[in-house]
Write a protein that holds these residues in place. Structure first.
Motif, PDB file in Angstrom:
ATOM      1  N   LYS A  44      13.348  91.734  59.992  1.00  0.00           N
ATOM      2  CA  LYS A  44      11.882  91.744  60.051  1.00  0.00           C
ATOM      3  C   LYS A  44      11.396  92.334  61.367  1.00  0.00           C
ATOM      4  CE  LYS A  44      11.124  88.048  56.776  1.00  0.00           C
ATOM      5  NZ  LYS A  44      10.529  86.770  56.462  1.00  0.00           N
ATOM      6  N   PHE A  45      12.097  92.049  62.433  1.00  0.00           N
ATOM      7  CA  PHE A  45      11.742  92.597  63.740  1.00  0.00           C
ATOM      8  C   PHE A  45      11.887  94.120  63.725  1.00  0.00           C
ATOM      9  CE2 PHE A  45      13.064  93.862  68.074  1.00  0.00           C
ATOM     10  CZ  PHE A  45      11.882  93.593  68.733  1.00  0.00           C
ATOM     11  N   SER A  83       9.238  95.690  61.561  1.00  0.00           N
ATOM     12  CA  SER A  83       7.944  95.672  62.261  1.00  0.00           C
ATOM     13  C   SER A  83       7.865  96.801  63.283  1.00  0.00           C
ATOM     14  CB  SER A  83       7.728  94.333  62.951  1.00  0.00           C
ATOM     15  OG  SER A  83       7.657  93.301  62.004  1.00  0.00           O
TER      16      SER A  83
END
Length: 169
Positions: free
Chosen positions: A3-4, A7
């Protein structure tokens, strides 16, 4: 971690590619506005009216748009780098939608580097040297810019829809 990375990838695309697509799209019209401004008594001058109030040597907007395209296209290298890292973390490096996106991204980068940026530089040099700019040249630049933007829009859709993906969407 996925997810990082995702993003960062999305933020890089928005912050780096977004300005290039907008500035590159504005560039041909900005050139036309400057190129229309012909002093009274010169060839093609007619009544000497300047397009949108531009002076013949007012290339500051055109220079700024070209600088945005050049600088942000360099920063845009982060987008595929982060994209590869994200795809590896998600385990989708072999998926068809990703391979198509990589191919279209490479094509968009090639168009930007081979057709858009060099033509912008040529037009800017002509304006700086007070040379006439043919409308056909700005139209061709607009065509290449539109193709560049269309490729990025297609990549964006592929990234969202991910046809055939089993990772969920």
């Amino acid at each position: 971690m996925t997810k990082f990375l995702l993003s960062l990838h999305v933020l890089a695309a928005i912050l780096a590619i977004g300005p290039v697509t907008v500035a590159a799209s504005m560039f041909p019209q900005a050139v036309r506005r400057v190129a229309v401004a012909v002093p009274v008594g010169t060839a093609g001058g007619g009544d000497g009216a300047a397009g949108a109030g531009a002076a013949p040597d007012d290339t500051s907007t055109v220079r700024l748009l070209h600088r945005i395209c050049r600088v942000y296209s360099g920063l845009g290298v982060a987008v595929p780098v982060l994209g590869f890292a994200t795809a590896a973390a998600m385990g989708v490096l072999g998926d068809a939608w990703l391979i198509a996106s990589i191919t279209l991204t490479a094509a968009a980068a090639g168009i930007l580097l081979a057709f858009v940026l060099p033509r912008q530089e040529e037009l800017l040099e002509d304006l700086t040297g007070r040379q006439p700019v043919e409308r056909a040249r700005t139209a061709r630049l607009a065509m290449f810019t539109g193709l560049f933007n269309l490729l990025w829009a297609t990549v964006t859709v592929l990234m969202i829809v991910r046809p055939g993906s089993t990772t969920g969407a």
